[in-house]
Every structure is written in structure tokens, then in C-alpha cells.
Design a protein around this motif. Structure first.
Motif, PDB file in Angstrom:
ATOM      1  N   GLU A 174       0.624  -1.063   0.164  1.00  0.00           N
ATOM      2  CA  GLU A 174       0.260  -0.039  -0.061  1.00  0.00           C
ATOM      3  C   GLU A 174       1.147   1.431  -0.205  1.00  0.00           C
ATOM      4  OE1 GLU A 174      -4.077   2.047   1.833  1.00  0.00           O
ATOM      5  OE2 GLU A 174      -3.055  -0.059   3.146  1.00  0.00           O
ATOM      6  N   TRP A 175       1.838   1.176   0.864  1.00  0.00           N
ATOM      7  CA  TRP A 175       2.905   2.761   0.892  1.00  0.00           C
ATOM      8  C   TRP A 175       3.666   2.490  -0.865  1.00  0.00           C
ATOM      9  CZ3 TRP A 175       4.011   6.997   3.536  1.00  0.00           C
ATOM     10  CH2 TRP A 175       4.999   7.333   3.111  1.00  0.00           C
ATOM     11  N   ILE A 176       4.369   1.417  -1.191  1.00  0.00           N
ATOM     12  CA  ILE A 176       4.201   1.787  -2.771  1.00  0.00           C
ATOM     13  C   ILE A 176       3.286   2.090  -3.813  1.00  0.00           C
ATOM     14  CG2 ILE A 176       5.007   0.757  -4.847  1.00  0.00           C
ATOM     15  CD1 ILE A 176       6.691  -1.281  -2.904  1.00  0.00           C
ATOM     16  N   GLY A 177       1.537   1.393  -3.394  1.00  0.00           N
ATOM     17  CA  GLY A 177       1.126   2.108  -4.477  1.00  0.00           C
ATOM     18  C   GLY A 177       0.330   3.462  -4.294  1.00  0.00           C
ATOM     19  N   LEU A 178       0.693   3.987  -3.334  1.00  0.00           N
ATOM     20  CA  LEU A 178       0.355   5.678  -3.236  1.00  0.00           C
ATOM     21  C   LEU A 178       1.562   6.498  -3.997  1.00  0.00           C
ATOM     22  CD1 LEU A 178       0.208   6.137   0.776  1.00  0.00           C
ATOM     23  CD2 LEU A 178      -1.511   6.464  -0.396  1.00  0.00           C
ATOM     24  N   HIS A 179       2.172   5.789  -4.725  1.00  0.00           N
ATOM     25  CA  HIS A 179       3.272   7.130  -5.174  1.00  0.00           C
ATOM     26  C   HIS A 179       3.328   6.238  -6.997  1.00  0.00           C
ATOM     27  CE1 HIS A 179       4.620   7.584  -0.548  1.00  0.00           C
ATOM     28  NE2 HIS A 179       4.499   8.016  -1.014  1.00  0.00           N
ATOM     29  N   ASP A 180       2.490   5.584  -6.921  1.00  0.00           N
ATOM     30  CA  ASP A 180       2.667   4.442  -8.186  1.00  0.00           C
ATOM     31  C   ASP A 180       1.896   4.277  -9.322  1.00  0.00           C
ATOM     32  OD1 ASP A 180       1.855   2.454  -7.879  1.00  0.00           O
ATOM     33  OD2 ASP A 180       2.901   1.493  -8.239  1.00  0.00           O
ATOM     34  N   ASN A 181       0.271   5.173  -8.569  1.00  0.00           N
ATOM     35  CA  ASN A 181      -0.829   5.536  -9.205  1.00  0.00           C
ATOM     36  C   ASN A 181      -0.963   6.293  -9.927  1.00  0.00           C
ATOM     37  OD1 ASN A 181      -2.054   7.610  -7.829  1.00  0.00           O
ATOM     38  ND2 ASN A 181      -1.725   6.858  -5.963  1.00  0.00           N
ATOM     39  N   GLN A 182      -1.421   6.534 -11.129  1.00  0.00           N
ATOM     40  CA  GLN A 182      -2.051   6.829 -11.851  1.00  0.00           C
ATOM     41  C   GLN A 182      -2.591   9.064 -11.395  1.00  0.00           C
ATOM     42  OE1 GLN A 182      -5.212   5.839 -14.613  1.00  0.00           O
ATOM     43  NE2 GLN A 182      -3.866   4.034 -15.844  1.00  0.00           N
ATOM     44  N   ALA A 183      -3.551   8.746 -10.332  1.00  0.00           N
ATOM     45  CA  ALA A 183      -3.660   9.932  -9.735  1.00  0.00           C
ATOM     46  C   ALA A 183      -2.362  11.025  -9.307  1.00  0.00           C
ATOM     47  CB  ALA A 183      -4.784   9.966  -8.396  1.00  0.00           C
ATOM     48  N   PHE A 184      -1.315  10.373  -8.949  1.00  0.00           N
ATOM     49  CA  PHE A 184       0.285  10.444  -8.288  1.00  0.00           C
ATOM     50  C   PHE A 184       0.315  10.331  -9.074  1.00  0.00           C
ATOM     51  CE2 PHE A 184       4.011  10.204  -6.218  1.00  0.00           C
ATOM     52  CZ  PHE A 184       3.976  11.960  -5.112  1.00  0.00           C
ATOM     53  N   GLN A 185       0.758  10.399 -10.122  1.00  0.00           N
ATOM     54  CA  GLN A 185       1.484  10.333 -11.891  1.00  0.00           C
ATOM     55  C   GLN A 185       1.321  12.069 -12.041  1.00  0.00           C
ATOM     56  OE1 GLN A 185       1.905   7.478 -14.710  1.00  0.00           O
ATOM     57  NE2 GLN A 185       1.243   6.013 -12.543  1.00  0.00           N
ATOM     58  N   ALA A 186      -0.242  12.134 -12.205  1.00  0.00           N
ATOM     59  CA  ALA A 186      -0.861  13.059 -12.315  1.00  0.00           C
ATOM     60  C   ALA A 186      -0.381  14.633 -12.146  1.00  0.00           C
ATOM     61  CB  ALA A 186      -2.424  13.431 -13.124  1.00  0.00           C
ATOM     62  N   PHE A 187      -0.129  14.139 -10.875  1.00  0.00           N
ATOM     63  CA  PHE A 187      -0.103  15.481 -10.061  1.00  0.00           C
ATOM     64  C   PHE A 187       1.314  16.072 -10.039  1.00  0.00           C
ATOM     65  CE2 PHE A 187       1.590  17.202  -5.268  1.00  0.00           C
ATOM     66  CZ  PHE A 187       0.672  17.776  -5.315  1.00  0.00           C
ATOM     67  N   VAL A 188       2.242  14.973 -10.330  1.00  0.00           N
ATOM     68  CA  VAL A 188       3.970  15.277  -9.698  1.00  0.00           C
ATOM     69  C   VAL A 188       3.698  15.661 -11.645  1.00  0.00           C
ATOM     70  CG1 VAL A 188       5.712  14.240 -10.827  1.00  0.00           C
ATOM     71  CG2 VAL A 188       4.340  13.367  -8.706  1.00  0.00           C
ATOM     72  N   ALA A 189       3.118  15.324 -12.506  1.00  0.00           N
ATOM     73  CA  ALA A 189       3.213  16.123 -13.669  1.00  0.00           C
ATOM     74  C   ALA A 189       2.732  17.401 -13.694  1.00  0.00           C
ATOM     75  CB  ALA A 189       2.208  15.251 -14.764  1.00  0.00           C
ATOM     76  N   TRP A 190       1.293  17.522 -12.527  1.00  0.00           N
ATOM     77  CA  TRP A 190       1.238  19.285 -12.429  1.00  0.00           C
ATOM     78  C   TRP A 190       2.047  19.767 -12.375  1.00  0.00           C
ATOM     79  CZ3 TRP A 190       0.239  22.265  -8.665  1.00  0.00           C
ATOM     80  CH2 TRP A 190      -0.419  23.420  -8.505  1.00  0.00           C
ATOM     81  N   LEU A 191       2.701  19.335 -10.864  1.00  0.00           N
ATOM     82  CA  LEU A 191       3.581  20.885 -10.153  1.00  0.00           C
ATOM     83  C   LEU A 191       5.189  20.774 -11.207  1.00  0.00           C
ATOM     84  CD1 LEU A 191       4.115  17.910  -7.419  1.00  0.00           C
ATOM     85  CD2 LEU A 191       3.224  20.886  -7.331  1.00  0.00           C
ATOM     86  N   ARG A 192       5.461  19.344 -11.999  1.00  0.00           N
ATOM     87  CA  ARG A 192       6.519  20.022 -13.305  1.00  0.00           C
ATOM     88  C   ARG A 192       6.268  21.200 -13.878  1.00  0.00           C
ATOM     89  NH1 ARG A 192       9.259  15.432 -16.657  1.00  0.00           N
ATOM     90  NH2 ARG A 192      10.374  17.336 -16.948  1.00  0.00           N
ATOM     91  N   ARG A 193       4.948  21.014 -14.305  1.00  0.00           N
ATOM     92  CA  ARG A 193       4.447  21.990 -15.640  1.00  0.00           C
ATOM     93  C   ARG A 193       4.243  23.676 -14.453  1.00  0.00           C
ATOM     94  NH1 ARG A 193       0.270  19.971 -16.566  1.00  0.00           N
ATOM     95  NH2 ARG A 193      -1.489  20.923 -15.273  1.00  0.00           N
ATOM     96  N   ARG A 194       4.067  23.399 -13.516  1.00  0.00           N
ATOM     97  CA  ARG A 194       3.646  25.133 -12.882  1.00  0.00           C
ATOM     98  C   ARG A 194       4.850  25.864 -12.569  1.00  0.00           C
ATOM     99  NH1 ARG A 194       1.472  28.090 -13.464  1.00  0.00           N
ATOM    100  NH2 ARG A 194       0.882  29.476 -11.517  1.00  0.00           N
ATOM    101  N   LEU A 195       6.190  25.048 -12.265  1.00  0.00           N
ATOM    102  CA  LEU A 195       7.071  25.331 -11.416  1.00  0.00           C
ATOM    103  C   LEU A 195       8.574  25.682 -13.336  1.00  0.00           C
ATOM    104  CD1 LEU A 195       9.321  26.215  -9.781  1.00  0.00           C
ATOM    105  CD2 LEU A 195       9.883  23.642 -10.274  1.00  0.00           C
TER     106      LEU A 195
END
Length: 231
Positions: A174-195
């Protein structure tokens, strides 16, 4: 040559340059050391002892309070509702789904209440906590984004790299799953784009401060993971 000029020099030789790619490159070798850290291999293989996983989670749980505060400051400093909505949604996940994994880990491995809420932090943990608090209290929105990009992109990096073993402990999984799901991927992509976008508005001095904040956060991540894993 100024930091901004160094970035422009790097970008000139590429067809589709991204600031966040450059920031990652200049943060080596610390960046790759975190993504490829043996702690995460042991976690994925199921060879990390439960007691050591619990100790790691106790130290990591110390970041929840200053990290939620940092998100709150970022929401307040964001230029508009579009950013506030995304950051607020992530804050909700952090204080619900992720917090639940921490609490169930502590229950499963018998971590005393005193240890959960008033642990003895390793020096590397204490140093990183100070960076998060200082960023939230006095840094710019661009610097806050830089810290968020590092912390979340690195976790996505290691989680996407590893291969989960069979019969993995449900809490590890579950700990791994919190950090490799599609929603988390989308959030990281958003953070990168905004920076990437926000950095285009910075003057030379603030660009240099944002860059240094990014690199320091990567270094702190490496020191933290080296400290919590005994091997």
C-alpha cells in the motif's frame, strides 16, 4: 555566468527544454541515489524487516505536519484558484489515505503513542524538517513549488522503478501504491508544469534562489534515506 544564464545555455542546445529536467540534471548524483536507493529495493522485495519499516515510517511521519503546513502556505501564495484546487486536493489525500497507512503501520508493528507523536529524530530528519518549515514560513511560491516537485517526483521515481515481489506485506504494498498510481503521476506532472511556467516569470536573483532550494531539497532527501536505512 548567472544561474539563469546557465539554464538558458543548457536549453539552447535542446529541441524541447524543460526547466525541471535541467534542475534534475544539476542535482546529480543525489537525485539518482534517492531513486535507486536500496531501501526501496528491500521494501519491494519484502526483505525489509518489519521493525525497520516501522522505524522508517516513524521518521517519515515527522514530515506530515510541516509538509501539510507547506502545502497550506503554497495554497495561500498560489496565484489563483486553479492552483489552489489542485494543491488542496493533494492536501486532502495526504491527511486521509496517506495518514491512514501511517496509523495502521504503527498499530501493526506496535509503535507506542509516545514514539509516534514525539519521536527522537535522526539528525538528517531534523535538518530536512527545518528546511520544510523554513520554506513554508518565508520562501516564495516558486521555491515552495521547487520543494514539492522534488519530494513528490523523487517518490514517483523510485515507486515506478521497483518491481513488487509476490506475497508482499499489504502495508508495504500500500505504501508503494500511494506513489505509483495514475492520480499521483498526474499530480507530479502538474507540479513540474507549474514550476516550469512560474520560473519563466522570475528575475535572476529569485531564479537562483529557487534553483538552490531545489538542489538542497534533493540533497536532504538523500541524507534522510541514507540515515533511515541500515542495510
Amino acid at each position: 555566468m548567472s544561474t539563469l544564464a546557465k539554464y538558458h545555455d543548457w536549453a539552447a542546445g535542446r529541441s524541447a527544454p524543460r526547466l525541471t529536467d535541467w534542475l534534475r540534471e544539476i542535482s546529480e548524483p543525489d537525485w539518482s541515489a534517492v531513486v535507486n536507493h536500496p531501501l526501496f529495493d528491500a521494501l519491494a522485495e519484502g526483505s525489509l524487516p518489519g521493525e525497520e519499516f516501522a522505524d522508517y515510517m516513524v521518521q517519515d511521519y515527522g514530515f506530515v505536519d510541516p509538509f501539510t503546513a507547506l502545502l497550506g502556505h503554497a495554497i495561500g501564495h498560489a496565484p489563483g484558484m486553479a492552483d489552489r484546487v489542485v494543491l488542496g486536493q493533494f492536501l486532502g489525500m495526504l491527511t486521509s489515505d496517506e495518514d491512514s497507512v501511517f496509523q495502521r503501520t504503527f498499530e501493526t508493528f506496535g509503535v507506542p503513542d509516545a514514539t509516534r507523536h514525539a519521536p527522537t529524530y535522526l539528525p538528517a530528519t531534523a535538518s530536512f524538517l527545518h528546511l520544510l518549515r523554513e520554506t513554508g514560513a518565508s520562501a516564495s511560491y516558486a521555491q515552495m513549488l521547487a520543494v514539492l516537485v522534488v519530494t513528490e517526483w523523487l517518490y514517483l521515481g523510485w515507486a515506478m522503478r521497483i518491481t513488487r515481489g509476490k506475497s508482499l506485506d499489504p502495508l508495504y504494498d500500500e505504501w508503494i501504491g500511494l506513489h505509483d498510481n495514475q492520480a499521483f503521476q498526474a499530480f507530479v506532472a502538474w507540479l513540474r508544469r507549474r514550476l516550469d511556467e512560474v520560473a519563466e516569470t522570475l528575475d535572476e536573483a529569485e531564479f537562483a534562489r529557487m534553483t538552490e532550494r531545489f538542489r538542497e531539497t534533493v540533497a536532504q532527501e538523500r541524507a534522510f534515506h541514507d540515515a533511515v536505512y541500515s542495510g
